[in-house]
Design a protein around this motif. Structure first.
Motif, mmCIF file in Angstrom:
data_model
loop_
_atom_site.group_PDB
_atom_site.id
_atom_site.type_symbol
_atom_site.label_atom_id
_atom_site.label_comp_id
_atom_site.label_asym_id
_atom_site.label_seq_id
_atom_site.Cartn_x
_atom_site.Cartn_y
_atom_site.Cartn_z
ATOM 1 N N VAL A 245 3.269 4.184 -0.727
ATOM 2 C CA VAL A 245 3.988 2.905 -0.800
ATOM 3 C C VAL A 245 4.223 2.339 0.602
ATOM 4 O O VAL A 245 4.326 1.121 0.780
ATOM 5 N N GLU A 246 4.273 3.204 1.579
ATOM 6 C CA GLU A 246 4.476 2.759 2.951
ATOM 7 C C GLU A 246 3.201 2.147 3.524
ATOM 8 O O GLU A 246 3.234 1.074 4.145
ATOM 9 N N ASN A 247 2.070 2.807 3.290
ATOM 10 C CA ASN A 247 0.813 2.362 3.888
ATOM 11 C C ASN A 247 0.169 1.196 3.143
ATOM 12 O O ASN A 247 -0.419 0.303 3.764
ATOM 13 N N HIS A 248 0.275 1.181 1.817
ATOM 14 C CA HIS A 248 -0.409 0.155 1.022
ATOM 15 C C HIS A 248 0.442 -1.090 0.771
ATOM 16 O O HIS A 248 -0.104 -2.159 0.508
ATOM 17 N N PHE A 249 1.752 -0.942 0.836
ATOM 18 C CA PHE A 249 2.622 -2.067 0.515
ATOM 19 C C PHE A 249 3.527 -2.457 1.676
ATOM 20 O O PHE A 249 4.291 -3.412 1.564
ATOM 21 N N GLY A 250 3.473 -1.713 2.765
ATOM 22 C CA GLY A 250 4.363 -1.995 3.885
ATOM 23 C C GLY A 250 5.813 -1.725 3.571
ATOM 24 O O GLY A 250 6.714 -2.318 4.184
ATOM 25 N N PHE A 251 6.061 -0.824 2.603
ATOM 26 C CA PHE A 251 7.435 -0.520 2.213
ATOM 27 C C PHE A 251 8.143 0.233 3.339
ATOM 28 O O PHE A 251 7.592 1.184 3.917
ATOM 29 N N ALA A 252 9.358 -0.183 3.662
ATOM 30 C CA ALA A 252 10.127 0.450 4.728
ATOM 31 C C ALA A 252 11.113 1.437 4.113
ATOM 32 O O ALA A 252 12.076 1.028 3.443
ATOM 33 N N HIS A 253 10.868 2.710 4.310
ATOM 34 C CA HIS A 253 11.773 3.720 3.768
ATOM 35 C C HIS A 253 13.119 3.659 4.475
ATOM 36 O O HIS A 253 13.207 3.310 5.660
ATOM 37 N N LEU B 208 -3.740 8.267 -5.789
ATOM 38 C CA LEU B 208 -2.920 7.110 -5.419
ATOM 39 C C LEU B 208 -3.663 6.387 -4.304
ATOM 40 O O LEU B 208 -3.509 6.685 -3.128
ATOM 41 N N ASP B 209 -4.491 5.432 -4.698
ATOM 42 C CA ASP B 209 -5.382 4.790 -3.750
ATOM 43 C C ASP B 209 -5.216 3.279 -3.798
ATOM 44 O O ASP B 209 -4.286 2.744 -4.412
ATOM 45 N N ALA B 210 -6.165 2.594 -3.161
ATOM 46 C CA ALA B 210 -6.104 1.135 -3.105
ATOM 47 C C ALA B 210 -6.268 0.511 -4.488
ATOM 48 O O ALA B 210 -5.699 -0.545 -4.776
ATOM 49 N N GLN B 211 -7.057 1.153 -5.354
ATOM 50 C CA GLN B 211 -7.256 0.616 -6.701
ATOM 51 C C GLN B 211 -5.951 0.618 -7.495
ATOM 52 O O GLN B 211 -5.613 -0.371 -8.151
ATOM 53 N N LEU B 212 -5.210 1.719 -7.431
ATOM 54 C CA LEU B 212 -3.919 1.762 -8.113
ATOM 55 C C LEU B 212 -2.937 0.798 -7.459
ATOM 56 O O LEU B 212 -2.138 0.162 -8.138
ATOM 57 N N ALA B 213 -3.018 0.682 -6.145
ATOM 58 C CA ALA B 213 -2.140 -0.256 -5.438
ATOM 59 C C ALA B 213 -2.390 -1.689 -5.906
ATOM 60 O O ALA B 213 -1.447 -2.462 -6.080
ATOM 61 N N ALA B 214 -3.643 -2.044 -6.124
ATOM 62 C CA ALA B 214 -3.970 -3.397 -6.574
ATOM 63 C C ALA B 214 -3.435 -3.662 -7.979
ATOM 64 O O ALA B 214 -2.978 -4.768 -8.286
ATOM 65 N N SER B 215 -3.449 -2.631 -8.837
ATOM 66 C CA SER B 215 -2.979 -2.818 -10.215
ATOM 67 C C SER B 215 -1.466 -2.863 -10.319
ATOM 68 O O SER B 215 -0.923 -3.317 -11.326
ATOM 69 N N THR B 216 -0.778 -2.379 -9.292
ATOM 70 C CA THR B 216 0.693 -2.399 -9.304
ATOM 71 C C THR B 216 1.264 -3.419 -8.334
ATOM 72 O O THR B 216 2.462 -3.418 -8.067
ATOM 73 N N ASN B 217 0.422 -4.289 -7.829
ATOM 74 C CA ASN B 217 0.849 -5.239 -6.796
ATOM 75 C C ASN B 217 1.656 -6.396 -7.354
ATOM 76 O O ASN B 217 2.216 -7.183 -6.603
ATOM 77 N N TRP C 277 7.708 -3.315 -4.526
ATOM 78 C CA TRP C 277 8.422 -2.037 -4.510
ATOM 79 C C TRP C 277 9.781 -2.213 -3.853
ATOM 80 O O TRP C 277 9.905 -2.775 -2.775
ATOM 81 N N THR C 278 10.788 -1.696 -4.527
ATOM 82 C CA THR C 278 12.146 -1.728 -4.000
ATOM 83 C C THR C 278 12.633 -0.295 -3.807
ATOM 84 O O THR C 278 11.987 0.662 -4.256
ATOM 85 N N VAL C 279 13.777 -0.155 -3.159
ATOM 86 C CA VAL C 279 14.354 1.171 -2.950
ATOM 87 C C VAL C 279 14.621 1.858 -4.285
ATOM 88 O O VAL C 279 14.360 3.054 -4.450
ATOM 89 N N GLU C 280 15.103 1.095 -5.258
ATOM 90 C CA GLU C 280 15.419 1.680 -6.569
ATOM 91 C C GLU C 280 14.157 2.157 -7.280
ATOM 92 O O GLU C 280 14.142 3.242 -7.885
#
Length: 232
Positions: free
Chosen positions: A120-128, A28-37, A41-44
């Motif tokens: 999801v927190e580090n790559h997308f700034g998602f707030a848990h 789960l790295d930056a490459q996967l993060a780019a493909s799912t950008n 990301w939501t809580v659900e």
């Protein structure tokens, strides 16, 4: 002709993509993060990924396809995790929720769940929040990693204003621990509420009493709790 359905049909494609990467042990790295950008990301969505990990990696082959109706009940005996671990490493048969599970898949699921939680927190700034924290904690419970569970909860309780761990979170964990046959651990979670800055409510008391009653210890807890209330 019977055809196999796609993984997690009717769910969002980004969830399918990440769950497939977890099952195949892809990074789960930056490459996967780019493909799912393309999908925020939501809580659900985060909760869905965390719920799918135990479903695909923690169940034994004998559990697949079982009925999930009222006939499925929690174990009536307290499990002994150390004894189970010893028997598993020495190829000795044991029964219970963890019997016949693949320990390698369980370990993979635990590692990847924690990796995903921070990814999801580090790559997308998602707030848990309380919900995603609870889902991650449930993964640790179902994987029987209780030391990691308490470390995780202690870390989350220090976050933000009062942390992400609430009375509802711990009550849910008490329920899951009881279902998993870890009643003593459920009682320990109940007593840890104060340490986690949570105050037990009526639902928390009812949940722990129900778990203890399943192994015949509910009346002992009620008696001790009544004497404690009389003193205060």
């Amino acid at each position: 002709m019977i055809t196999s359905r796609p993984l997690c049909q009717n769910h969002n494609s980004v969830v399918n993509q990440v769950v497939a990467a977890i099952i195949k042990n892809r990074p789960l790295d930056a490459q996967l993060a780019a493909s799912t950008n393309t999908q925020p990301w939501t809580v659900e969505l985060v909760s869905q990924v965390l719920r799918f990990i135990p479903r695909f990696l923690f169940q034994s082959p004998r559990s697949i396809g079982r009925q999930t109706g009222f006939r499925h009940h929690a174990p009536l005996k307290q499990r002994k995790l150390k004894e189970e671990s010893y028997k598993q490493h020495n190829n000795v048969l044991f029964l219970g929720p963890a019997a016949h599970r693949d320990p390698q898949k369980v370990n993979l699921g635990l590692v990847k769940a924690m990796e995903f939680y921070y990814w999801v927190e580090n790559h997308f700034g998602f707030a848990h929040n309380e919900i995603t924290c609870k889902e991650m904690a449930c993964v640790l419970v179902k994987g029987n990693r209780l030391k990691a569970l308490w470390e995780f909860l202690n870390e989350m309780s220090r976050r933000g204003n009062g942390g992400l761990v609430t009375t509802a979170t711990v009550t849910c964990l008490i329920k899951v621990l009881g279902v998993e046959g870890l009643v003593n651990e459920a009682l320990a979670a109940f007593y840890r509420m104060k340490q986690l800055h949570c105050k037990p409510d009526v639902y928390a008391y009812n949940t722990i009493i129900y778990a203890l009653c399943r192994v015949g210890e509910g009346t002992v807890f009620v008696g001790e709790w009544s004497r404690w209330n009389c003193r205060v």
